[in-house]
Design a protein around this motif. Structure first.
Motif, PDB file in Angstrom:
ATOM      1  N   UNK A 367       0.477  -1.094  -0.237  1.00 49.55           N
ATOM      2  CA  UNK A 367      -0.015  -0.388   0.423  1.00 49.55           C
ATOM      3  C   UNK A 367       0.629   1.539   0.196  1.00 49.55           C
ATOM      4  N   UNK A 368       1.944   1.375   0.949  1.00 53.12           N
ATOM      5  CA  UNK A 368       2.920   2.451   0.835  1.00 53.12           C
ATOM      6  C   UNK A 368       3.496   2.657  -0.235  1.00 53.12           C
ATOM      7  N   UNK A 369       4.120   1.897  -0.918  1.00 48.22           N
ATOM      8  CA  UNK A 369       5.277   1.871  -2.199  1.00 48.22           C
ATOM      9  C   UNK A 369       4.496   2.077  -2.889  1.00 48.22           C
ATOM     10  N   UNK A 370       2.984   1.613  -3.125  1.00 47.00           N
ATOM     11  CA  UNK A 370       2.211   2.533  -4.196  1.00 47.00           C
ATOM     12  C   UNK A 370       1.285   3.881  -4.461  1.00 47.00           C
ATOM     13  N   UNK A 371       2.031   3.353  -2.907  1.00 45.60           N
ATOM     14  CA  UNK A 371       1.357   5.725  -3.128  1.00 45.60           C
ATOM     15  C   UNK A 371       2.350   6.152  -2.626  1.00 45.60           C
ATOM     16  N   UNK A 372       3.674   6.326  -2.762  1.00 44.24           N
ATOM     17  CA  UNK A 372       4.273   7.087  -1.824  1.00 44.24           C
ATOM     18  C   UNK A 372       5.434   6.967  -3.368  1.00 44.24           C
ATOM     19  N   UNK A 373       5.037   6.179  -5.042  1.00 36.93           N
ATOM     20  CA  UNK A 373       6.359   5.775  -5.359  1.00 36.93           C
ATOM     21  C   UNK A 373       6.490   7.133  -6.421  1.00 36.93           C
ATOM     22  N   UNK A 374       4.905   7.247  -5.999  1.00 33.33           N
ATOM     23  CA  UNK A 374       4.597   8.675  -7.336  1.00 33.33           C
ATOM     24  C   UNK A 374       5.612  10.212  -6.844  1.00 33.33           C
ATOM     25  N   UNK A 375       4.705  10.600  -6.022  1.00 28.37           N
ATOM     26  CA  UNK A 375       5.507  11.125  -5.161  1.00 28.37           C
ATOM     27  C   UNK A 375       6.912  11.711  -4.685  1.00 28.37           C
ATOM     28  N   UNK A 376       7.267  11.050  -3.908  1.00 28.83           N
ATOM     29  CA  UNK A 376       8.623  10.232  -3.504  1.00 28.83           C
ATOM     30  C   UNK A 376       9.801  10.004  -4.465  1.00 28.83           C
ATOM     31  N   UNK A 383      10.749   3.099   2.387  1.00 28.02           N
ATOM     32  CA  UNK A 383      10.763   3.717   3.608  1.00 28.02           C
ATOM     33  C   UNK A 383       9.385   3.358   3.375  1.00 28.02           C
ATOM     34  N   UNK A 384       8.828   2.321   2.585  1.00 29.24           N
ATOM     35  CA  UNK A 384       7.533   1.173   2.529  1.00 29.24           C
ATOM     36  C   UNK A 384       8.067   0.131   2.912  1.00 29.24           C
TER      37      UNK A 384
END
Length: 463
Positions: A367-376, A383-384
């Motif tokens: 969930x974090x990987x999908x959510x954070x890879x775009x902006x960060x 971090x995920x």
């Protein structure tokens, strides 16, 4: 308590010779990859290696873990029955896998499919050989094989990549040669073939081994997903070059993974052997507090010298990896701590219990990987992974209360974790005077927090 701590130290030292020594040789692969191959080639090789790591336990059904557990159990069947029953089971699994693999690749074109197939089979048997040696107490041969395998690999890889310019194909061929050579040494040194007899193969024992090992597979997949699945996300969204950067960063953080592997190999045996002792809870608590303190302070020290150190081992095109390594190192730390707690379930042969927490961690990572890879970008992926491992650790702390009273020095643990994050933030400021002060602080912190552990190690015991 002292004698058991001494036994853990002795085994940790023995396994560190093989694991850390072997991984240190593998560390030499980083310059080969970064100086002789492009980011795209490194990214492609890393994806192939990640896929192989996923498939190997599927072939063996992780039965080598059952072999180790049964061989360490004095009340279990004879060692030869366990060894050869597992061997025949792996052979059968390899046959089934071969049929499925080549049927699939009738329809899929892949340049390295033969090399990947051979490497998967070889690795399945190599891991089995390692567990047999550990379970039967042949620690010297275990160390030799763990040093021989990477040494041959690096020699073959350097020759094929640097002199022959074979790239990915050369590295894969080198891995096949090294794995085959070490398996042959195992067969010769243990007199494996002359001792073999079909009379030693027990179907009931095979089912028992598989009933122990198969529930570990989902847990393995979860750990693999937490540490590696996001590489496919990086490949699809950021491309091969970004995956090459991330792969090199993981290899650098893997220095701490090899330290944990050496400890975990010894700790698994010690925890199983001494699990039924009356002072079990205090023993486990003391070991965890000493180990987690040593691990975290070592990471803090590594973070402080990371930027200047990276320049010595990788090509300038890959220099940006230093930005992601500290996050991945902390992820490895929580992976190690969660693994420590997982051994408690293994001691009771309740391997299904470790799965629940691993699945929670996997869900958080995805969930974090999908959510954070775009902006960060890669920061988000790293971090995920850290968050997934930390989630597993916290969840296991909660689950473990039902089994034992593990007393963790929470103030020390949390303060060191926070200081590790603070150190990472300070090196991102890119100020030389801050970096120098940080190195001094990290050295003092390491000496102060580990003075008792160092003294006990020198005396050969942990109280």
């Amino acid at each position: 308590m002292a004698s058991r701590g001494k036994g853990l130290l002795r085994k940790s030292f023995i396994y560190s010779l093989g694991v850390i020594g072997g991984k240190a040789i593998y560390f030499l692969l980083i310059p080969i990859l970064t100086f002789c191959m492009s980011k795209g080639e490194v990214g492609r090789y890393d994806i192939i290696l990640t896929s192989i790591a996923l498939l190997c336990p599927i072939v063996s059904l992780y039965i080598e873990q059952g072999v180790l557990r049964w061989l360490l159990d004095e009340k279990s069947e004879s060692s030869d029955e366990v060894i050869y029953t597992a061997f025949v089971t792996i052979l059968r699994n390899c046959l089934v896998f071969s049929l499925l693999y080549w049927f699939l690749f009738i329809w899929i074109e892949f340049e390295y499919k033969l090399l990947v197939y051979i490497l998967i089979i070889c690795n399945a048997f190599f891991f089995y050989c390692q567990c047999v040696l550990r379970g039967t107490g042949k620690s010297v041969l275990y160390v030799i094989l763990n040093l021989l395998n990477p040494l041959l690999f690096i020699i073959f890889a350097f020759s094929s990549v640097y002199f022959l310019g074979m790239g990915i194909e050369g590295i894969l061929i080198a891995q096949v040669y090294a794995a085959c050579a070490t398996i042959i040494v195992f067969v010769l040194k243990t007199h494996f073939i002359p001792r073999f007899s079909l009379a030693l193969v027990d179907r009931r024992l095979s089912r028992s081994l598989l009933s122990y090992s198969i529930p570990l597979l989902p847990n393995f997949f979860s750990w693999w997903g937490i540490t590696s699945a996001n590489k496919y996300l990086v490949l699809c969204i950021l491309g091969l070059e970004a995956n090459g950067i991330y792969g090199v960063a993981q290899r650098l953080a893997g220095v701490f993974l090899m330290i944990n592997t050496a400890f975990y190999s010894a700790w698994t045996e010690e925890s199983i052997i001494h699990y039924e002792k009356e002072d079990r809870d205090s023993y486990f608590s003391n070991i965890f507090n000493a180990y987690s303190t040593l691990f975290l302070t070592t990471i803090i020290l590594a973070i402080s010298v990371l930027k200047p150190g990276v320049k010595w081992v990788i090509d300038s095109d890959f220099y940006e990896v230093w930005k992601y390594v500290p996050i991945l190192c902390l992820g490895v730390a929580f992976n190690a701590f969660a693994g420590f707690l997982g051994t408690i379930h293994l001691c009771e042969k309740k391997t299904i219990d470790v799965l629940k927490t691993s699945l929670i961690g996997l869900l958080v990572t995805i969930i974090l990987g999908v959510g954070l890879i775009g902006p960060f970008d890669l920061y988000g992926v790293a971090f995920a992974m850290l968050a997934g491992n930390a989630t597993v650790f916290v969840a296991r702390l909660i689950f473990i209360r039902k089994i034992m009273s593990l007393k963790i020095d929470k103030l020390r643990f949390l303060s060191l974790t926070c200081f590790a994050f603070l150190s990472y933030g300070l090196i991102l400021l890119d100020q030389k005077w801050i970096d120098r002060c940080l190195i001094g602080c990290a050295l003092v912190l390491f000496a102060v927090y580990n003075q008792n552990t160092i003294q006990r190690i020198l005396k050969g015991r942990i109280r």
